[in-house]
Scaffold this active site. Sequence first.
Site, PDB file in Angstrom:
ATOM      1  N   HIS A  37      -1.481  -1.442  14.838  1.00  0.00           N
ATOM      2  CA  HIS A  37      -1.784  -0.060  14.163  1.00  0.00           C
ATOM      3  C   HIS A  37      -3.246   0.006  13.473  1.00  0.00           C
ATOM      4  CE1 HIS A  37      -1.373  -1.066   9.844  1.00  0.00           C
ATOM      5  NE2 HIS A  37      -1.395  -2.137  10.322  1.00  0.00           N
ATOM      6  N   ASP A  69      -3.347  -9.130   4.921  1.00  0.00           N
ATOM      7  CA  ASP A  69      -2.055  -9.851   4.842  1.00  0.00           C
ATOM      8  C   ASP A  69      -2.069 -10.678   5.762  1.00  0.00           C
ATOM      9  OD1 ASP A  69      -1.995  -7.446   6.285  1.00  0.00           O
ATOM     10  OD2 ASP A  69       0.173  -7.436   6.344  1.00  0.00           O
ATOM     11  N   HIS A  91      -5.232  -9.575  13.912  1.00  0.00           N
ATOM     12  CA  HIS A  91      -5.333  -8.495  13.118  1.00  0.00           C
ATOM     13  C   HIS A  91      -6.081  -8.950  12.038  1.00  0.00           C
ATOM     14  CE1 HIS A  91      -4.311  -4.837  11.358  1.00  0.00           C
ATOM     15  NE2 HIS A  91      -3.131  -5.086  10.923  1.00  0.00           N
ATOM     16  N   HIS A 129       5.688 -10.410  10.028  1.00  0.00           N
ATOM     17  CA  HIS A 129       6.319  -9.954   8.781  1.00  0.00           C
ATOM     18  C   HIS A 129       7.877 -10.090   9.241  1.00  0.00           C
ATOM     19  CE1 HIS A 129       2.913  -8.382   6.637  1.00  0.00           C
ATOM     20  NE2 HIS A 129       2.644  -7.726   7.785  1.00  0.00           N
ATOM     21  N   HIS A 156       0.826  -1.230  -0.065  1.00  0.00           N
ATOM     22  CA  HIS A 156       0.024  -0.050  -0.115  1.00  0.00           C
ATOM     23  C   HIS A 156       0.799   1.292   0.071  1.00  0.00           C
ATOM     24  CE1 HIS A 156       0.178  -0.375   4.251  1.00  0.00           C
ATOM     25  NE2 HIS A 156      -0.411  -1.329   4.539  1.00  0.00           N
ATOM     26  N   TYR A 215      10.041   0.234   8.727  1.00  0.00           N
ATOM     27  CA  TYR A 215       8.535  -0.416   8.964  1.00  0.00           C
ATOM     28  C   TYR A 215       8.012   0.478  10.139  1.00  0.00           C
ATOM     29  CZ  TYR A 215       4.886  -4.274   9.913  1.00  0.00           C
ATOM     30  OH  TYR A 215       4.051  -4.863   9.984  1.00  0.00           O
ATOM     31  N   ASP A 267       2.081  -7.487  13.596  1.00  0.00           N
ATOM     32  CA  ASP A 267       2.565  -6.443  12.682  1.00  0.00           C
ATOM     33  C   ASP A 267       3.755  -5.899  13.716  1.00  0.00           C
ATOM     34  OD1 ASP A 267       1.696  -6.363  10.274  1.00  0.00           O
ATOM     35  OD2 ASP A 267      -0.172  -4.964  11.088  1.00  0.00           O
ATOM     36  N   GLU A 318      -6.361  -6.887   9.167  1.00  0.00           N
ATOM     37  CA  GLU A 318      -5.907  -6.640   7.856  1.00  0.00           C
ATOM     38  C   GLU A 318      -5.535  -7.762   6.839  1.00  0.00           C
ATOM     39  OE1 GLU A 318      -2.454  -3.630   7.969  1.00  0.00           O
ATOM     40  OE2 GLU A 318      -3.034  -2.918   5.714  1.00  0.00           O
TER      41      GLU A 318
END
Length: 396
Positions: free
Chosen positions: A144, A82, A78, A222, A24, A191, A163, A80
């Site tokens: 986040h 991914d 999370h 990640h 993104h 990051y 994350d 999101e």
Amino acid sequence: MKAFEVKPGVYWVGAIDWDIRSFHGYKTQRGTSYNAYLILDEKVTLVDTVKAGFADEMLARIRDVVDPARIEVIVSNHVEMDHSGGLPKMLEVVPNATVVTTRQGETGLQGHFKADWNFSRVESGAEMTIGKRTLRFFPCPMVHWPDSMVTYVPEDKLLLSNDGFGQHIASAERFVDEFGFEIVMEEAAKYYANIVLPFGTQVQKLLSSLAGAEVDMIATSHGLIWRDHLADIIGAYKRWAANETVSKAVIIYDTMWHSTEKMACALREGLEAEGVPTTMGNLGTSHISDIMTHVIGARGIAIGAPTLNARMFPTVAAGLTYIAGLRPLNRLGLAFGSYGWGKQGVNDIAEAMKQMGWATPVEEVAVQWVPGEDDLARAREAGAKFARAVKGTQTA
Ligand code: FEO
């Protein structure tokens, strides 16, 4: 596809995205990984999944150690995509599995997948026994996303941090010490600067909730897993969350006919003459997400643009919008730039700095047309004065 045992009975079953170069808008020159973890206990548990297109890779890695149909608990730290993109495929295999998430996580997962899964909502400090192990949940809203959570396994001294503490790195290695600490730290800084920076207060809150937890491994979602250098990465998160800076400067600019560039170089000369290490970030050649890596530690941020159509040059406007969203605090700003017949560009930058709450100890430097020797001398002097403010030896 192999699973990697990271602790006895705990396996990395994620996926490696060697090709992604933009996450993104964040430039991911080293690719990334989506780390999911499988815990073999009385209740076989999966913590997080992977981006949708990688679900088969995750399932193949799970199959390497256990039949995926045996999974009873899936923790979604999370929403999101991914990390949640692989959930629908996983729940096709185990439709009755319990999906453990926060209240916001349940809302977010329903919003994304319109699914009626067997949700179990958890609050801060809630525990779930999966056999010999306990899962302890620490929701960390806005680290986040509103739904974000980390999961702690006390018996393994293992923090599954999603994350947090992550880095965008695709690698054959799974551990920081196997890959190389310096590179991982640089990517962890990038990051943090591009994803976590606006949420320093929330990071501090999370770190203090975890203060009593004994941790000897931070398994991120990640990049590489931390099994050493824990004090280094946690110390860095404390500094970044507090917006601590050092006596360094970054000059961020773009240029049309090299006038603003000449001014940027003269400012750097002034800063360097006063002993302030200075990084140049030309938005015409460098990506803002790379420049942000330098912004998180630097006290002085000079931003320069030519004026185009009575506004600051568009790449600088875009860069400033990005920086303002990431909310670096307690910075000193210096606006500069060239113009033809109206210096609105420089004024706009100075105004944006004020809106971000930055102090501007040195008056903006604007030069009409092409800087002459006297203009460059003025820019060098402004750079030196800015350097003294950055060092704290001059406040105005
Ligand atoms: Fe790695 Fe917020 O997703």
